[in-house]
Enzyme design. Structure first.
Site, PDB file in Angstrom:
ATOM      1  CD  GLU A 187      68.308  10.954  49.312  1.00 22.42           C
ATOM      2  OE1 GLU A 187      68.147   9.718  49.215  1.00 22.42           O
ATOM      3  OE2 GLU A 187      67.952  11.604  50.301  1.00 22.42           O
ATOM      4  CD  GLU A 191      64.470  13.829  51.623  1.00 22.45           C
ATOM      5  OE1 GLU A 191      64.181  14.000  50.421  1.00 22.45           O
ATOM      6  OE2 GLU A 191      64.685  12.699  52.114  1.00 22.45           O
TER       7      GLU A 191
END
Length: 515
Positions: free
Chosen positions: A195, A313
């Site tokens: 991220e 994810e």
């Protein structure tokens, strides 16, 4: 007269509370519209320590990879049941982890730190723990993705502290790879960072710089892993989709560098949202994320068609999910709908956050007893093949439908999700090659296999799921129970009860795309 009137009122009330609807589900079996990886189902493991807390709860316990009981029989059996399960080890803290291998002698213990990324200091993966992880992976036959620390060698920009600048230093990663090769550890893929794209979450990297870093990772993997048959794949960028950032990254990374373009999805909002359970049952809300799946798929096709789009994810609700929702039967409406939708948009893999840990775990964080979504994932893995088929119906939007070629044998497998709490859908499978809805194929036809999932006592927030009316419980030897279908005459309709999920395996359905 009063008694007759009362009975009449009760009957009218019961009729108003429950109804039935006939639905013709047209399955276009001539061609497939997308393909998934053979091991589409994936689950994640994370680095969170026990003191990772959200909303005055600390739901991770000992489930982080540094503390997880990798020798627990239930955990081992739950993973082995997939034969194989794809597992990704990564998450928010992976860019603060050093590996105690090679020249790296220090092994800092991760602690709470107010100015650290995500409120924690740097942590360490001891060599002994890496050996234990790989012993577990080898014992369970896992296809393993390992997320590497992408911030090594970088420092905060003076202008923007969230922005990290400089080239990636792969020294510690090389030591991990060389050690793993020497021990014969099997790595299916390496992923770089977590991220860090676009605006980031706690840290970010410029798209051009990230392309440079992952190109370096690709070169290292090619050099260190000489055998192309066992060479790990390279994945990235493992973050939230932003068209400008992703397109720039893919433009600069070039062909053949990444094998999977991974992005993350938390489309249900925060775990403490009081409206969470309603979002999960709202087909309009669930469909909002479809555009993201479409955009990612199109970007991959345009810039690096050799690679595939992956959901790397996804836990639905962020900050560890919602207690009494994310770990209960109702969450299957969101989860299985996500699997169906992403497959339709040509995604190869879908990694569920998490296998264990947090409120959104597929296994109970302390007992490892499977939550309802575990069984939904296992049925998908066993029944749904790689080729995705187009389906459509003109019934209620509360009936969500998906179809694939069956994983084993001829025919198709259909997933039916009934989000209505009052309507039973009587579904006829209509072959688009046939003129009439009651003809699934030639005669005689093999019996149709049906797997009906419902909540215990009709409570959609139950953590117990029933298969064809029988609770799914571990055996006395702590094995995953056998999941046997109900055999049904293929000429009959599929009866999808309110608040239920049904997998239908129809071997008599003639689909050229599946031959």
């Amino acid at each position: 007269m009063e008694i007759k009137a009362s009975i009449c009122c009760v009957l009218i009330l019961l009729y108003s509370l429950s109804s039935a609807e006939d639905v013709n589900l047209e399955v276009k079996g001539v061609t497939h519209i997308a393909t998934t990886d053979e091991n589409f189902i994936c689950a994640t493991l994370d680095w969170w320590p026990p003191n990772k807390c959200d909303y005055n709860q600390c739901p991770w316990g000992e489930a982080g990879i540094l503390n997880l009981d990798l020798f627990n029989d239930i955990l081992i059996n739950a993973v082995k049941a997939f034969s194989p399960l794809r597992i990704r080890l990564g998450g928010s803290l992976e860019d603060q982890i050093v590996y105690q291998i090679g020249e790296e002698e220090e092994c800092p213990v991760m602690k709470k730190k107010s100015d650290g990324l995500f409120g924690f200091s740097k942590g360490c993966l001891p060599r002994k723990r890496w050996d234990e992880v790989n012993e577990f992976l080898n014992k369970t036959g896992v296809k393993f993705t390992f997320g590497l620390n992408a911030l090594n060698g970088k420092e905060n920009s003076k202008e923007d502290k969230v922005n990290w600048v400089g080239d990636w230093d792969p020294t510690n990663a090389i030591s991990l790879m060389e050690y793993s090769i020497s021990k014969g550890y099997k790595i299916d893929s390496y992923e770089l960072g977590n991220e860090l794209c676009s605006g980031g979450v706690a840290a970010k990297i410029n798209s051009v710089q990230y392309a440079k870093d992952i190109t370096q990772l690709r070169s290292l993997v090619n050099i260190l892993y000489q055998n192309t048959n066992t060479r790990p794949k390279v994945l990235g960028p493992a973050g939230f989709y932003d068209k400008e950032w992703f397109d720039s990254f893919l433009e600069n990374v070039g062909h053949g560098v990444v094998d999977g373009v991974t992005h993350h999805i938390y489309n249900l909002g925060p775990g403490n949202d009081k409206d969470l359970i309603n979002k999960i049952q709202d087909p309009y809300y669930l469909s909002k994320v479809a555009q993201t799946f479409k955009d990612v798929s199109e970007s991959v096709k345009e810039f690096t068609p050799r690679a595939g789009a992956w959901v790397g994810e996804s836990g639905g609700a962020y900050n560890s999910g919602g207690n009494d929702v994310s770990n209960t039967f109702v969450n299957g409406f969101w989860y299985l709908d996500q699997l169906g939708m992403t497959a339709t948009f040509n995604h190869k893999v879908y990694c569920r956050q998490a296998l264990v840990g947090g409120n959104y775990a597929m296994l109970n964080t302390t007992t490892f007893i499977p939550n309802p979504d575990y069984y939904g994932a296992l049925l998908w893995h066993r029944l749904m093949g790689r080729n995705v088929l187009s389906v459509s119906h003109e019934g209620s939007p509360l009936l969500r439908t998906y179809a694939h070629c069956s994983k084993k044998g001829n025919g198709i497998t259909v997933l039916l999700i009934n989000m209505s709490n009052s309507t039973t859908f009587r579904v006829s499978l209509v072959n688009d090659m046939n003129l009439y809805p009651d003809k699934e194929g030639g005669s005689p036809n093999p019996m149709r296999e049906e797997y009906h999932l419902t909540a215990k006592d009709g409570n959609i927030q139950s953590q117990v799921v029933l298969l064809n009316g029988t609770p799914l419980k571990l055996t006395q030897s702590l094995e995953i129970p056998k999941m046997k279908p109900k055999l049904v005459d293929p000429s009959s309709t599929v009866k999808v009860k309110p608040d239920s999920i049904v997998f239908v395996n129809s071997r008599s359905f003639h689909a050229p795309a599946c031959s």
